[in-house]
Structure formats: structure tokens, C-alpha cells
Scaffold this active site. Structure first.
Site, short mmCIF file in Angstrom:
data_model
loop_
_atom_site.label_atom_id
_atom_site.label_comp_id
_atom_site.label_asym_id
_atom_site.label_seq_id
_atom_site.Cartn_x
_atom_site.Cartn_y
_atom_site.Cartn_z
N ASP A 135 0.87 -1.18 0.00
CA ASP A 135 0.00 0.00 0.00
C ASP A 135 0.91 1.22 0.00
OD1 ASP A 135 -1.59 2.17 0.71
OD2 ASP A 135 -2.89 0.97 2.01
N ALA A 170 -2.70 4.46 -8.12
CA ALA A 170 -3.27 5.82 -8.07
C ALA A 170 -4.74 5.77 -7.71
CB ALA A 170 -3.11 6.51 -9.43
N TYR A 171 -5.23 6.91 -7.30
CA TYR A 171 -6.68 7.12 -7.10
C TYR A 171 -7.15 7.69 -8.43
CZ TYR A 171 -11.01 8.71 -4.83
OH TYR A 171 -12.32 8.90 -4.46
N THR A 218 -0.95 12.62 -15.66
CA THR A 218 -2.14 12.78 -16.49
C THR A 218 -2.23 14.11 -17.24
OG1 THR A 218 -4.57 12.90 -16.32
CG2 THR A 218 -3.35 13.59 -14.40
N ASP A 219 -2.98 14.08 -18.33
CA ASP A 219 -3.32 15.31 -19.07
C ASP A 219 -4.20 16.24 -18.22
OD1 ASP A 219 -5.31 13.28 -19.19
OD2 ASP A 219 -6.23 14.15 -20.98
N TYR A 250 -8.93 15.44 -8.83
CA TYR A 250 -8.00 14.40 -9.33
C TYR A 250 -6.77 15.07 -9.96
CZ TYR A 250 -6.08 11.05 -12.73
OH TYR A 250 -5.23 10.27 -13.49
N LYS A 293 -2.87 14.85 -8.61
CA LYS A 293 -1.79 14.28 -9.44
C LYS A 293 -0.67 15.31 -9.63
CE LYS A 293 -1.71 10.77 -11.42
NZ LYS A 293 -1.19 9.44 -11.05
N1 LIG Z 1 -7.06 5.63 -16.62
C1 LIG Z 1 -6.74 6.68 -17.37
O1 LIG Z 1 -7.46 7.07 -18.30
C2 LIG Z 1 -5.47 7.43 -17.10
C3 LIG Z 1 -4.64 7.09 -16.05
N2 LIG Z 1 -3.50 7.84 -15.81
C4 LIG Z 1 -2.61 7.43 -14.73
O2 LIG Z 1 -2.03 6.19 -15.10
C5 LIG Z 1 -1.78 5.40 -13.93
C6 LIG Z 1 -2.38 4.02 -14.09
O3 LIG Z 1 -3.78 4.16 -14.27
P1 LIG Z 1 -4.76 2.93 -14.49
O4 LIG Z 1 -3.99 1.68 -14.66
O5 LIG Z 1 -5.74 3.34 -15.50
O6 LIG Z 1 -5.48 2.94 -13.09
P2 LIG Z 1 -6.37 1.82 -12.38
O7 LIG Z 1 -7.42 2.54 -11.64
O8 LIG Z 1 -6.75 0.76 -13.37
O9 LIG Z 1 -5.33 1.17 -11.37
C7 LIG Z 1 -4.84 1.85 -10.27
C8 LIG Z 1 -4.47 0.80 -9.23
O10 LIG Z 1 -3.92 1.48 -8.10
C9 LIG Z 1 -4.34 0.77 -6.97
N3 LIG Z 1 -4.24 1.58 -5.77
C10 LIG Z 1 -5.07 2.53 -5.31
N4 LIG Z 1 -4.64 3.01 -4.13
C11 LIG Z 1 -3.50 2.33 -3.84
C12 LIG Z 1 -2.60 2.35 -2.73
N5 LIG Z 1 -2.80 3.15 -1.70
N6 LIG Z 1 -1.53 1.53 -2.77
C13 LIG Z 1 -1.33 0.68 -3.80
N7 LIG Z 1 -2.17 0.60 -4.85
C14 LIG Z 1 -3.24 1.42 -4.86
C15 LIG Z 1 -5.78 0.39 -7.27
O11 LIG Z 1 -6.17 -0.66 -6.43
P3 LIG Z 1 -7.73 -0.85 -6.06
O12 LIG Z 1 -8.44 -1.02 -7.35
O13 LIG Z 1 -7.69 -2.07 -5.21
O14 LIG Z 1 -8.13 0.39 -5.33
C16 LIG Z 1 -5.67 -0.02 -8.73
O15 LIG Z 1 -5.40 -1.40 -8.85
C17 LIG Z 1 -2.32 6.23 -12.77
O16 LIG Z 1 -1.26 6.95 -12.19
C18 LIG Z 1 -3.29 7.20 -13.41
O17 LIG Z 1 -3.41 8.39 -12.67
C19 LIG Z 1 -3.14 8.89 -16.59
C20 LIG Z 1 -3.93 9.27 -17.64
C21 LIG Z 1 -5.13 8.54 -18.02
C1 LIG Z 2 -19.98 7.48 -19.87
C2 LIG Z 2 -20.10 8.77 -20.63
C3 LIG Z 2 -19.15 9.78 -20.48
N1 LIG Z 2 -19.29 10.94 -21.17
C4 LIG Z 2 -18.27 11.98 -21.00
C5 LIG Z 2 -18.01 12.37 -19.55
C6 LIG Z 2 -16.59 12.83 -19.58
O1 LIG Z 2 -16.56 14.22 -19.87
C7 LIG Z 2 -15.96 12.04 -20.71
C8 LIG Z 2 -15.05 10.93 -20.24
O2 LIG Z 2 -15.68 10.21 -19.24
P1 LIG Z 2 -14.98 9.11 -18.34
O3 LIG Z 2 -15.58 9.24 -17.01
O4 LIG Z 2 -15.04 7.80 -19.03
O5 LIG Z 2 -13.47 9.49 -18.35
P2 LIG Z 2 -12.56 10.21 -17.26
O6 LIG Z 2 -12.71 9.55 -15.96
O7 LIG Z 2 -12.69 11.68 -17.33
O8 LIG Z 2 -11.15 9.79 -17.89
C9 LIG Z 2 -9.98 10.31 -17.37
O9 LIG Z 2 -9.48 9.39 -16.42
C10 LIG Z 2 -8.37 9.89 -15.72
C11 LIG Z 2 -7.91 8.81 -14.76
C12 LIG Z 2 -7.32 10.48 -16.59
O10 LIG Z 2 -6.18 10.63 -16.16
C13 LIG Z 2 -7.73 11.12 -17.88
O11 LIG Z 2 -6.70 11.11 -18.86
C14 LIG Z 2 -8.98 10.53 -18.47
O12 LIG Z 2 -8.75 9.30 -19.13
O13 LIG Z 2 -17.03 11.49 -21.46
C15 LIG Z 2 -20.34 11.15 -22.04
O14 LIG Z 2 -20.44 12.22 -22.69
N2 LIG Z 2 -21.29 10.17 -22.20
C16 LIG Z 2 -21.20 9.00 -21.50
O15 LIG Z 2 -22.11 8.11 -21.67
#
Ligand SMILES: NC(=O)C1=CN([C@@H]2O[C@H](COP(=O)(O)OP(=O)(O)OC[C@H]3O[C@@H](n4cnc5c(N)ncnc54)[C@H](OP(=O)(O)O)[C@@H]3O)[C@@H](O)[C@H]2O)C=CC1
Ligand SMILES: Cc1cn([C@H]2C[C@H](O)[C@@H](COP(=O)(O)OP(=O)(O)O[C@H]3O[C@@H](C)C(=O)[C@@H](O)[C@H]3O)O2)c(=O)[nH]c1=O
Length: 286
Positions: free
Chosen positions: A40, A64-65, A105-106, A129, A133
Site C-alpha cells: 500500500d 493511483a486514485y 495525467t493530461d 484528481y 496528481k
Molecule cells: N485511466 C486513465 O485514463 C489514465 C490514467 N492515468 C494514470 O495512469 C496510472 C495508471 O492508471 P490505471 O492503470 O488506468 O489505473 P487503475 O485505476 O486501473 O489502477 C490503479 C491501481 O492502483 C491501486 N491503488 C489505489 N490506491 C493504492 C494504494 N494506496 N496503494 C497501492 N495501490 C493502490 C488500485 O487498487 P484498487 O483497485 O484495489 O483500489 C488499482 O489497482 C495512474 O497513475 C493514473 O493516474 C493517466 C492518464 C489517463
Molecule cells: C460514460 C459517458 C461519459 N461521457 C463523457 C463524460 C466525460 O466528460 C468524458 C469521459 O468520461 P470518463 O468518465 O469515461 O473518463 P474520465 O474519468 O474523465 O477519464 C480520465 O481518467 C483519468 C484517470 C485520466 O487521467 C484522464 O486522462 C482521463 O482518461 O465522457 C459522455 O459524454 N457520455 C457517456 O455516456
């Protein structure tokens, strides 16, 4: 010499993709994947314990959260994981001479630009968020030198929860889809991002700092959804409708395309987001 790599957050979509692709490799890289239960990142003692008992050369922080909506009402936990824990991880890495590859992240940008963001552009997050980050990034920069902060966007994969999988399940149910046209960015395949992370490690780059790495090109969430549903012949495409706004708790940047030129000095391959999506849909979903 064997290069030892610790990957955190191993139940997440990015870490699972790294595992699928690179756990077995021919570059003498030994990966250790740890999930939240095993490691963790908010637990400082655990960080010290793991780094003092094992010799790691790299730590890829995929933990990540990531619940953008949830973070608006749960600021404390978002900052705990995305900022304070990252600070502790950076301190642990510094102390034990581990290079940290951290994913960001973006959403650290406000979206007011109209050309792709450079690593040097001003940040100004507009969601909890994004703020959490950014704080994590800043701690790393203050604490250590041997780091790569990789900003990416709109990640999708076969694993976990993501926009691609949401749209596919709706398409399979032939459900109505109303998707916004008001945000521009770039979908990124976790496979491509994993390859970039792998390249950082194997090239032994010491060009530390911030990098932007995403798919090539840009689209809107509507454009992304439109491209996905094309693969599902039974889906009635008239059910997919462009909308101008979608009520959410968190504000998202209206433009968050990232300029990838710096990253392309480490990895030369970058597929268009459409090519990359095509490969993943054909391999896993149809
Ligand atoms: N998803 C996206 O669209 C994007 C993601 N990112 C970044 O990329 C990275 C990877 O993202 P992604 O794989 O999509 O994320 P996920 O949400 O799929 O995975 C994140 C993981 O982190 C774990 N986690 C949460 N809290 C803790 C903790 N305290 N200690 C250890 N593990 C923890 C979660 O576990 P659990 O599920 O059990 O809580 C989960 O398995 C992140 O840093 C995210 O911010 C950047 C841009 C876009
Ligand atoms: C499900 C849904 C979403 N949306 C919109 C809401 C939002 O503005 C956009 C994207 O929605 P989502 O909630 O899927 O995505 P979102 O959680 O904003 O995704 C982000 O996640 C984090 C972790 C990142 O770091 C970012 O790069 C990005 O990928 O689409 C619709 O217009 N219609 C829909 O039915």
C-alpha cells in the site's frame, strides 16, 4: 546484470498490461508486481521495508486514485494516494537509489490551449484528481533527481474499467449512447504506454524529467466512441448521438492533447490512436 523493477498498483489496467507484455523478456529485466494489499503506497513503513529488504533499480508507480468523479467528494483520499503517498515513495526511492517512473495525467492542464501541450507548459488543474496528481508530480521534482514523470491521457485496455470497455458493452446491448463533442484529447492504448515505459528502462536513459506519451492524433470522446462502435455490426449507429455537454461533478479540460516530441527521442514508434485501437479491438473484443 539483472535489472530489477518493482511495479505498484498491479491490479490496475496499466500494470496488468505491463505484466502481460513484459514479465517474460529477453533483456534481463526481473519484474516484481505488487498490488494494494501487498504494497500500500500510503504506508511509509511498508515502503521502507520493501526497499531496504530488496534491491530494486526501478519503481514503476501505477498505483493511483483514478476515480475522477469520486475524487470531487473524496479529496482527502485522492490527495493521500496521488500526492502524499507519492511523496513517501519518492523519498524511499531516493534513499535506496531507485529510479522512479511515475505515471501522471493530461488533467494537470486546464485545457485553455489550442495546440498540443509541451512538458514545459504551465499546469493549472481544474479537478480534484488533476490537482492531486499535480501535487504528486511536484513532490517528486522537489525530492529526487532520478525520475521520469510520464503524463498520458485517456488510457484504455482489455483490463479493468475504461471508456473503451464501457462503449463496447453498450454497443453489444444496442443501447443509446450520448457522448460529448466538447472535449478534445487523445486515447492511449496501455500496450503503447507499456512499451514506452519498457523503453525508458531498457535504453538506460538518464534524461530524467517529465515526458508526454499518448497515442498519435486527437479526437473527442464522441469521435472515440464513433470509432469503437464501427466494429460492432449489430449496433444501430443512429443510437450514438453527439452532445455538447454531459453533467459531471468534475470539470475536465476541453483540450488536453499532449505534444509527444520529447518522448519520441526515447521510443521512435508511435501509432495513430485509430491504428492502435484497431489492434486491441481485433485482438480482444471481436
Ligand atoms: N485511466 C486513465 O485514463 C489514465 C490514467 N492515468 C494514470 O495512469 C496510472 C495508471 O492508471 P490505471 O492503470 O488506468 O489505473 P487503475 O485505476 O486501473 O489502477 C490503479 C491501481 O492502483 C491501486 N491503488 C489505489 N490506491 C493504492 C494504494 N494506496 N496503494 C497501492 N495501490 C493502490 C488500485 O487498487 P484498487 O483497485 O484495489 O483500489 C488499482 O489497482 C495512474 O497513475 C493514473 O493516474 C493517466 C492518464 C489517463
Ligand atoms: C460514460 C459517458 C461519459 N461521457 C463523457 C463524460 C466525460 O466528460 C468524458 C469521459 O468520461 P470518463 O468518465 O469515461 O473518463 P474520465 O474519468 O474523465 O477519464 C480520465 O481518467 C483519468 C484517470 C485520466 O487521467 C484522464 O486522462 C482521463 O482518461 O465522457 C459522455 O459524454 N457520455 C457517456 O455516456
Amino acid at each position: 546484470m539483472i535489472t530489477k523493477v518493482l511495479v505498484t498498483g498491479s491490479n490496475g489496467q496499466l500494470a496488468k498490461t505491463i505484466k502481460d507484455l513484459f514479465e517474460k523478456n529477453e533483456d534481463a529485466l526481473e519484474f516484481t508486481f505488487v498490488n494494494k494489499k501487498q504494497f500500500d503506497i500510503t504506508n511509509t513503513e511498508e515502503i521502507e521495508n520493501v526497499f531496504s529488504k530488496n534491491e530494486f533499480h526501478f519503481c514503476v508507480n501505477c498505483a493511483a486514485y483514478t476515480n475522477v468523479e469520486g475524487a470531487e467528494d473524496d479529496e482527502e483520499n485522492a490527495f493521500k494516494v496521488n500526492a502524499e503517498a507519492v511523496k513517501n515513495l519518492a523519498e524511499g526511492c531516493k534513499k535506496h537509489d531507485v529510479t522512479l517512473i511515475h505515471i501522471s495525467t493530461d488533467y494537470v492542464f486546464d485545457g485553455k490551449a489550442n495546440t498540443p501541450y509541451l512538458e514545459t507548459d504551465n499546469t493549472n488543474p481544474i479537478s480534484v484528481y488533476g490537482k492531486s496528481k499535480l501535487q504528486g508530480e511536484q513532490y517528486i521534482q522537489q525530492i529526487m533527481n532520478n525520475y521520469f514523470i510520464v503524463r498520458t491521457s485517456w488510457l484504455y485496455s482489455y483490463h479493468g474499467k475504461n471508456f473503451l470497455k464501457t462503449i463496447i458493452s453498450k454497443a453489444q446491448e444496442n443501447a443509446d449512447l450520448n457522448i460529448i463533442t466538447s472535449q478534445k484529447g487523445t486515447p492511449t492504448n496501455c500496450i503503447d504506454l507499456s512499451a514506452f515505459i519498457y523503453a525508458i528502462i531498457t535504453t538506460k536513459s538518464s534524461a530524467y524529467g517529465i515526458y508526454h506519451y499518448t497515442g498519435k492524433g486527437e479526437t473527442t470522446w464522441y469521435g472515440f466512441a464513433k470509432q469503437i462502435v464501427k466494429y460492432f455490426n449489430n449496433y444501430d449507429v443512429s443510437k450514438l448521438k453527439p452532445i455538447k455537454s454531459f453533467k459531471t461533478k468534475a470539470e475536465r479540460p476541453i483540450y488536453s492533447v499532449l505534444n509527444n516530441s520529447k518522448a519520441l527521442q526515447i521510443i521512435s514508434k508511435q501509432d495513430t490512436w485509430e491504428e492502435s485501437l484497431d489492434q486491441t479491438i481485433k485482438k480482444y473484443f471481436i
